[in-house]
Design a protein around this motif. Structure first.
Motif, mmCIF file in Angstrom:
data_model
loop_
_atom_site.group_PDB
_atom_site.id
_atom_site.type_symbol
_atom_site.label_atom_id
_atom_site.label_comp_id
_atom_site.label_asym_id
_atom_site.label_seq_id
_atom_site.Cartn_x
_atom_site.Cartn_y
_atom_site.Cartn_z
ATOM 1 N N PRO A 96 0.829 -1.205 0.000
ATOM 2 C CA PRO A 96 0.000 0.000 0.000
ATOM 3 C C PRO A 96 0.864 1.255 0.000
ATOM 4 O O PRO A 96 1.879 1.318 0.697
ATOM 5 N N LEU A 97 0.480 2.230 -0.760
ATOM 6 C CA LEU A 97 1.145 3.533 -0.845
ATOM 7 C C LEU A 97 2.667 3.436 -0.974
ATOM 8 O O LEU A 97 3.421 4.204 -0.374
ATOM 9 N N GLY A 98 3.127 2.440 -1.732
ATOM 10 C CA GLY A 98 4.553 2.359 -2.045
ATOM 11 C C GLY A 98 5.400 1.659 -0.997
ATOM 12 O O GLY A 98 6.625 1.632 -1.118
ATOM 13 N N HIS A 99 4.791 1.068 0.043
ATOM 14 C CA HIS A 99 5.570 0.392 1.087
ATOM 15 C C HIS A 99 5.247 -1.095 1.078
ATOM 16 O O HIS A 99 4.102 -1.483 1.341
ATOM 17 N N HIS A 100 6.236 -1.911 0.779
ATOM 18 C CA HIS A 100 6.011 -3.358 0.762
ATOM 19 C C HIS A 100 5.928 -3.845 2.207
ATOM 20 O O HIS A 100 6.896 -3.739 2.962
ATOM 21 N N LEU A 101 4.770 -4.365 2.592
ATOM 22 C CA LEU A 101 4.586 -4.844 3.962
ATOM 23 C C LEU A 101 4.890 -6.336 3.986
ATOM 24 O O LEU A 101 4.164 -7.138 3.387
ATOM 25 N N VAL A 102 5.948 -6.692 4.686
ATOM 26 C CA VAL A 102 6.354 -8.101 4.756
ATOM 27 C C VAL A 102 5.712 -8.710 6.003
ATOM 28 O O VAL A 102 5.585 -8.045 7.027
ATOM 29 N N GLY A 103 5.271 -9.952 5.910
ATOM 30 C CA GLY A 103 4.710 -10.618 7.099
ATOM 31 C C GLY A 103 3.232 -10.353 7.263
ATOM 32 O O GLY A 103 2.733 -10.201 8.372
ATOM 33 N N THR A 104 2.489 -10.301 6.155
ATOM 34 C CA THR A 104 1.064 -9.986 6.247
ATOM 35 C C THR A 104 0.185 -11.235 6.193
ATOM 36 O O THR A 104 -1.000 -11.137 5.902
ATOM 37 N N ALA A 105 0.759 -12.411 6.488
ATOM 38 C CA ALA A 105 -0.089 -13.616 6.527
ATOM 39 C C ALA A 105 -1.161 -13.412 7.592
ATOM 40 O O ALA A 105 -0.865 -12.950 8.689
ATOM 41 N N PRO A 106 -2.416 -13.735 7.278
ATOM 42 C CA PRO A 106 -3.501 -13.372 8.188
ATOM 43 C C PRO A 106 -3.628 -14.277 9.402
ATOM 44 O O PRO A 106 -4.249 -13.904 10.390
ATOM 45 N N GLY A 107 -3.048 -15.488 9.356
ATOM 46 C CA GLY A 107 -3.239 -16.433 10.460
ATOM 47 C C GLY A 107 -4.558 -17.168 10.286
ATOM 48 O O GLY A 107 -5.432 -16.721 9.539
ATOM 49 N N PRO A 108 -4.714 -18.301 11.007
ATOM 50 C CA PRO A 108 -5.888 -19.146 10.776
ATOM 51 C C PRO A 108 -7.205 -18.469 11.157
ATOM 52 O O PRO A 108 -8.244 -18.727 10.567
ATOM 53 N N GLU A 109 -7.181 -17.561 12.140
ATOM 54 C CA GLU A 109 -8.430 -16.909 12.588
ATOM 55 C C GLU A 109 -9.024 -16.019 11.518
ATOM 56 O O GLU A 109 -10.221 -15.740 11.523
ATOM 57 N N ALA A 110 -8.161 -15.481 10.652
ATOM 58 C CA ALA A 110 -8.637 -14.507 9.669
ATOM 59 C C ALA A 110 -8.211 -14.929 8.269
ATOM 60 O O ALA A 110 -7.864 -14.097 7.438
ATOM 61 N N ALA A 111 -8.237 -16.242 8.015
ATOM 62 C CA ALA A 111 -7.786 -16.758 6.717
ATOM 63 C C ALA A 111 -8.482 -16.021 5.565
ATOM 64 O O ALA A 111 -9.652 -15.663 5.665
ATOM 65 N N ILE A 112 -7.714 -15.794 4.499
ATOM 66 C CA ILE A 112 -8.283 -15.108 3.332
ATOM 67 C C ILE A 112 -8.659 -16.154 2.292
ATOM 68 O O ILE A 112 -7.795 -16.881 1.794
ATOM 69 N N HIS A 113 -9.940 -16.237 1.959
ATOM 70 C CA HIS A 113 -10.399 -17.103 0.875
ATOM 71 C C HIS A 113 -10.408 -16.266 -0.396
ATOM 72 O O HIS A 113 -10.819 -15.108 -0.366
ATOM 73 N N VAL A 114 -9.949 -16.858 -1.497
ATOM 74 C CA VAL A 114 -9.778 -16.062 -2.715
ATOM 75 C C VAL A 114 -10.628 -16.625 -3.862
ATOM 76 O O VAL A 114 -10.096 -17.021 -4.901
ATOM 77 N N PRO A 115 -11.953 -16.643 -3.706
ATOM 78 C CA PRO A 115 -12.790 -17.128 -4.816
ATOM 79 C C PRO A 115 -12.905 -16.064 -5.894
ATOM 80 O O PRO A 115 -12.846 -14.868 -5.600
#
Ligand SMILES: Cc1cc2nc3c(=O)[nH]c(=O)nc-3n(C[C@H](O)[C@H](O)[C@H](O)COP(=O)(O)OP(=O)(O)OC[C@H]3O[C@@H](n4cnc5c(N)ncnc54)[C@H](O)[C@@H]3O)c2cc1C
Length: 478
Positions: A96-115
């Motif tokens: 976001p806004l030109g800053h690469h954010l490393v370590g953004t895995a959401p963890g099992p509680e907030a898993a991201i589904h990508v349908p």
């Protein structure tokens, strides 16, 4: 569950309409959903949802809400080959806004589904259709409302075999950006709602590609525009090896509309390994281009008079800059607001619902508006002072969170809509940002905080409100 009436009608079977119908199924004896499209029996794009072929992400907050409305939905999606991001940080590239954010895995509680959008809508529709009190009528175009004095009493529509009318105790306009409620209010002698707006002047080009599964560890690549570069990309690996790849511009900058040119366009800012994967990908569709001129929030919550028997939900209330991927989640949160409002009965429903829905809409709207202002400056048009005041700190803030895992966790809570933006407006966050900024100035680069500072415990990401339970006995369809 308390029944508030015999029949409710939902206009529109997009994401907002399907979720509204799910909520109403617990409170009305029967619910009819009308859509003008022929609704495909498999996950396929359709005319009435022209944004369908453009990359869609379901924020984890939206995923949690959908799962509460339709228990088993997320497992159903995963079982159909929908990728899920849990603990592996290499599966997301987030900038976001030109800053690469490393370590953004959401963890099992907030898993991201990508349908893909067609897959998500198709499965939600199937789960809804399994409810015994809901019927979905396709190829029925809504023409207008049926009104009695001071209230809406049904709808007028046209099916392939001619026009018809339906009586209803409640009608929900979920017609998306084509919502006609402002016009209907005019016709019924009510004022139109005031509108808040942000000029985005955005344009998208999207194409579906097959990318070899060994070519990228990422399942999602999100690179926003910046104050210096009005362009970005959103790439999602959906079912199988199929990717939806979108490139976009804001502030009047349009991306190219041919696949090879789109890849060259992305090469100006995307990581080299991602561009290499795009260059060796196989196109599955022709590119599709669209514009997005303005984010718009119709302030029904501020109206003093509104006809009984009518509500609006989804993009018809608030359509947001799509580059932040919030629209479906905000529709789900409006459905939660509707569920919570109906628990207290049907009296004064429009006023209570619109006010309840304004809270999650407002949180999301302000988050997006601050980012838009940080990128576009005064070109967004006039915005209220808190947004104008916060936007100049965007770069300092993102530089700080790129180096500080505690700040990153707080930001992700807000970005994924698990927490309101006010969660970031705390003295402790301000202090951490100021310290990070000092470290950056002292060292001439981004530096991580000391281990004692960095070890502050993160807060688990989870929904703040529990939506209504599923109708007893209505399990997920096969
Ligand atoms: C390019 C783009 C990318 C996006 N990306 C994301 C993303 O990544 N994540 C995200 O969460 N959101 C995203 N969104 C936003 C998301 O698509 C919407 O917020 C969401 O679809 C809103 O749902 P809705 O039900 O209000 O409208 P829609 O889903 O658009 O549904 C409206 C429905 O009304 C029907 N209809 C319209 N007129 C009539 C009529 N007269 N009679 C009968 N039926 C009618 C249509 O056929 C359609 O089914 C994106 C939007 C765009 C434009």
């Amino acid at each position: 569950m308390q029944t508030h009436g015999a029949h409710a009608v939902v206009m529109g079977a997009g994401m907002g309409g399907l979720l509204a119908a799910r909520v109403l199924a617990g409170h009305y004896e029967s619910v009819t959903v009308l859509d003008r499209d022929a609704l495909p029996s498999a996950p396929r794009p359709r005319r009435g949802v022209p944004q369908g072929p453009h990359g869609h992400t379901l924020l984890p907050r939206g995923g949690a809400a959908l799962e509460a409305f339709f228990p088993g939905l997320l497992a159903d999606l995963e079982g159909r080959g929908v990728p899920v991001i849990r603990d592996d940080a290499d599966e997301i590239h987030f900038e976001p806004l030109g800053h690469h954010l490393v370590g953004t895995a959401p963890g099992p509680e907030a898993a991201i589904h990508v349908p893909s959008r067609p897959m998500l809508e198709h499965r939600v529709r199937e789960h809804l259709a399994a409810l015994s009190t809901v019927r979905i009528l396709e190829q029925c175009t809504v023409d207008g409302l049926r009104a009695e004095i001071g209230r809406v009493a049904g709808v007028r529509a046209t099916a392939p075999d001619g026009p018809f009318e339906l009586d209803a105790d409640l009608v929900v306009d979920a017609l998306g950006r084509g919502s006609r409620t402002p016009v209907w209010l005019d016709e019924l002698g009510f004022p139109r709602p005031a509108e808040d707006s942000v000029k985005v002047r955005g344009a998208y080009s999207s194409v579906q590609l097959r990318i070899d599964s060994g070519a990228l560890t990422e399942k999602m690549v999100l690179i926003s525009a910046t104050a210096d570069r009005p362009t970005g990309t959103a790439m999602f690996r959906h079912e199988g090896e199929m990717w939806d790849v979108s490139v976009f511009g804001v502030g009047g900058h349009a991306p190219p509309s041919a696949t090879t040119d789109m890849v060259d366009f992305a090469a100006e800012f995307a990581p080299v390994h991602v561009v290499d994967a795009l260059r060796s990908a196989e196109p599955l569709t022709e590119p599709n281009s669209r514009t997005f001129p303005t984010s718009r929030w119709r302030r029904y919550d501020r109206m003093r008079t509104f006809p009984d028997g009518l509500l609006v939900l989804g993009d018809g209330v608030c359509s947001l800059n799509p580059t932040y991927g919030q629209g479906m989640t905000v529709a789900a949160m409006q459905a939660e607001a509707l569920a919570a409002t109906l628990l207290d009965g049907p009296h004064d429903l429009p006023r209570r619902y619109f006010r309840a829905a304004a809270k999650p809409i407002g949180d999301t709207w302000h988050l997006a508006a601050v980012a838009d202002r940080a990128i576009l400056g005064g070109a967004t048009g006039p915005l209220p002072w808190p947004i104008r005041a916060l936007a100049p700190f965007g770069d300092t803030f993102f530089a700080a969170i790129a180096a500080d895992p505690v700040l990153l966790d707080r930001f992700l809570q807000v970005f994924t809509l698990f927490a309101p933006p006010t969660r970031l407006l705390t003295p402790s966050t301000g202090l951490r940002v100021a310290r990070a900024s000092l470290r950056r100035r002292r060292h001439g680069r981004t530096v991580a905080p000391s281990s004692a500072e960095a070890n502050e415990a993160p807060v688990p990401r989870r929904p703040t409100a529990a939506p209504a339970a599923t109708e007893a006995g209505a399990g997920p369809p096969a």
